[in-house]
Enzyme design. Structure first.
Site, PDB file in Angstrom:
ATOM      1  CB  THR A  52      65.522  28.556  32.017  1.00 41.22           C
ATOM      2  OG1 THR A  52      65.297  28.102  30.677  1.00 41.22           O
ATOM      3  CG2 THR A  52      66.038  27.416  32.859  1.00 41.22           C
ATOM      4  CD  GLU A  53      60.769  29.499  28.946  1.00 45.15           C
ATOM      5  OE1 GLU A  53      61.955  29.616  29.329  1.00 45.15           O
ATOM      6  OE2 GLU A  53      60.375  29.880  27.837  1.00 45.15           O
ATOM      7  CG  ASN A  54      64.488  23.843  30.963  1.00 43.04           C
ATOM      8  OD1 ASN A  54      64.633  25.060  30.950  1.00 43.04           O
ATOM      9  ND2 ASN A  54      65.509  23.031  30.953  1.00 43.04           N
ATOM     10  N   GLY A  55      62.438  24.554  34.354  1.00 43.17           N
ATOM     11  CA  GLY A  55      62.514  24.188  35.760  1.00 43.17           C
ATOM     12  C   GLY A  55      63.742  24.606  36.532  1.00 43.17           C
ATOM     13  CB  SER A  94      58.599  25.962  35.536  1.00 43.47           C
ATOM     14  OG  SER A  94      59.352  26.934  34.864  1.00 43.47           O
TER      15      SER A  94
END
Lengths: 222, 257
Positions: A52-55, A94
């Site tokens: 997921t993009e937020n890490g 990320s």
């Protein structure tokens, strides 16, 4: 456009169909909306690692009631869990993972997909619309394979698979395959090519609801 | 070294004022993704400082009554540099009325611009947004994709039959006058450790501003953070303050056991 009622796949059935095509051991990013439904349909025995993009790599399902952590969310801002073996990292890392081609598959929703594989999914370009840029442009620019999952037509019955996108692009020539309620369709150098029809749907119906030429499935004679 | 730990948010902002850091029209990095990992008490203090005409670099704009939404309500923000700004009626109204300028950046481009700014890199090329309206007016250039270029063809030229070049868009580094970040733990040197997905933009922003303030859940003694576990080395950080964060949840999602 007047259309007779065709009962194609439901959102859940579309997600289930796409899940069959995710290979064991894949690193996958699922977008917001229908893509979020896919994880629960991945066939048993296949291990898929979600990014997921937020890490977070190694994202698990939403937490059990009472166990949520405000500092553990996904890109849709929903609470999630981290599975054993997960890793946390910052946003630049990320997106290095995304842009650098270190993820196998990105699944996104769409406003429009063109016969050349252009994707439009962030803005209708209308004056009162708030554009939603987010991470989609990075995902389509870098992830090895890009699948779109969407209804075949808009609520108004307009085709979403078109010759050329009229909405602002998210990326040019980036989509590999589209899963809709009516069919699975590949983007090929020759344009849209049918992979398979949803149960009870015929080729003519899909062609009629597609805004560009649909080529028959490989090996099919028509 | 003198400890960077301040007793209160008030002391931090008193110091900023005394040093002339707080200026109308300044650019501020504000960490966080959604409401996760935002420096919530520092945002409130920034509002209360009365500084105006701000450019805020932040992935999102908070919600109406929390995070950067608080500074939108008081109209202290002139411009946002963000990737996504849903879930905020105040924002929407000011944006559609043309009161608030917004520069939309793809999320990864925003992250990399801040990383580059902090690393002394004024510009870079990215494949993201090529062929889209986000690239309008920006310089573009063709390169071989790095993973197709293990022999350095981007410098030397490639033999026939090599995968074709693709278009890249030039983006510039971002550096701010002030960065407000949220970390989990700090020591007196300003070494920071983030927690879970609250790390997000905080780690890059902490490297990319003239003055960097960290709001943390806990301050520990020097030596209590394993050097191997430091996420942001203390040299980047000017001041640290411990706060009790509310850590609001934007979308509570749970399943039954």
């Amino acid at each position: 456009m007047s259309q007779t009622q065709i009962n194609g796949r439901t959102r859940e059935e579309m997600a289930q169909r796409l899940a069959q095509d995710i290979a064991d051991g894949s690193y996958v990013n699922l977008g917001i909306g229908i893509p979020e439904l896919i994880a629960k349909f991945v066939p048993e025995g296949r291990e898929v690692i979600y990014h997921t993009e937020n890490g977070l790599l190694g994202m698990g399902p939403s937490p059990i009631k009472g166990e949520g952590d405000p500092e553990l969310i996904n890109a849709g801002k929903r609470q999630v869990t981290a599975l054993p073996g997960a890793a946390f990292f910052h946003h630049a890392d990320s997106f290095a993972m995304i842009r650098g081609g270190h993820l196998d598959l990105s699944v996104l929703g769409a406003l429009q997909v063109s016969a050349e594989g252009d994707l439009a999914n962030w803005s209708t370009g209308e004056p009162d619309a708030i554009p939603a840029v987010g991470g989609a442009m990075d995902l389509v620019a870098g992830v090895k394979k890009v699948y779109v999952i969407t209804q075949h037509c808009t609520k108004e019955g307009e085709p979403k698979l078109v010759e050329r996108c009229t909405y602002p692009l998210t990326g040019r020539r980036v989509v590999d395959r589209v899963y809709t309620d009516l069919a699975v369709i590949d983007i090929t150098p020759d344009g849209f090519r049918l992979v398979e029809l949803s149960p009870g749907v015929d080729f003519e119906t899909v062609q009629e609801r597609t805004g560009a030429t649909l080529l028959p499935a490989d090996g099919a004679t028509r | 070294m003198r400890s960077k730990v301040c007793a209160s948010v008030g002391e931090v902002f008193g110091g900023l004022k005394a040093r002339g850091v707080l200026q109308d029209g300044m650019t501020v990095h504000v960490g966080g993704f959604g409401l996760c990992g935002i420096p919530e008490q520092l945002i409130i203090a920034l509002r209360d400082s009365g500084v105006r005409e701000l450019t805020c670099i932040s992935n999102n704009a908070g919600v109406d009554d929390w995070g950067l939404g608080l500074l939108l309500q008081t109209r202290q923000i002139r411009k946002m540099v963000s990737s996504y700004v849903g879930e905020n009626d105040t924002f929407e109204r000011q944006f559609l009325d043309g009161e608030l300028q917004v520069e939309f950046n793809p999320q990864g481009t925003l992250a990399e611009r801040i990383r580059a700014g902090g690393a002394g890199i004024p510009a870079f090329y990215t494949p993201t947004s090529a062929g889209t309206p986000i690239a309008d007016g920006k310089e573009t250039r063709e390169f071989y994709r790095p993973r197709d270029d293990t022999r350095g063809f981007n410098r030397a030229g490639a033999p026939a039959g090599h995968p074709r070049k693709i278009e890249y868009v030039m983006e510039t580094g971002l550096f701010a006058d002030l960065a407000l970040v949220k970390a989990h733990r700090a020591d007196p040197f300003g070494n920071l450790v983030y927690r879970k997905t609250a790390r997000n933009f905080n780690a890059m922003m902490a490297t990319a501003a003239r003055v960097v303030i960290a709001e943390v859940d806990e301050v520990v003694d020097l030596g209590a953070i394993e050097p191997d576990q430091v996420h942001t080395p203390g040299s980047y950080v000017d001041a640290v303050v411990r706060t009790v964060s509310e850590k609001r949840i934007e979308r509570r999602t749970v399943r039954e056991a």
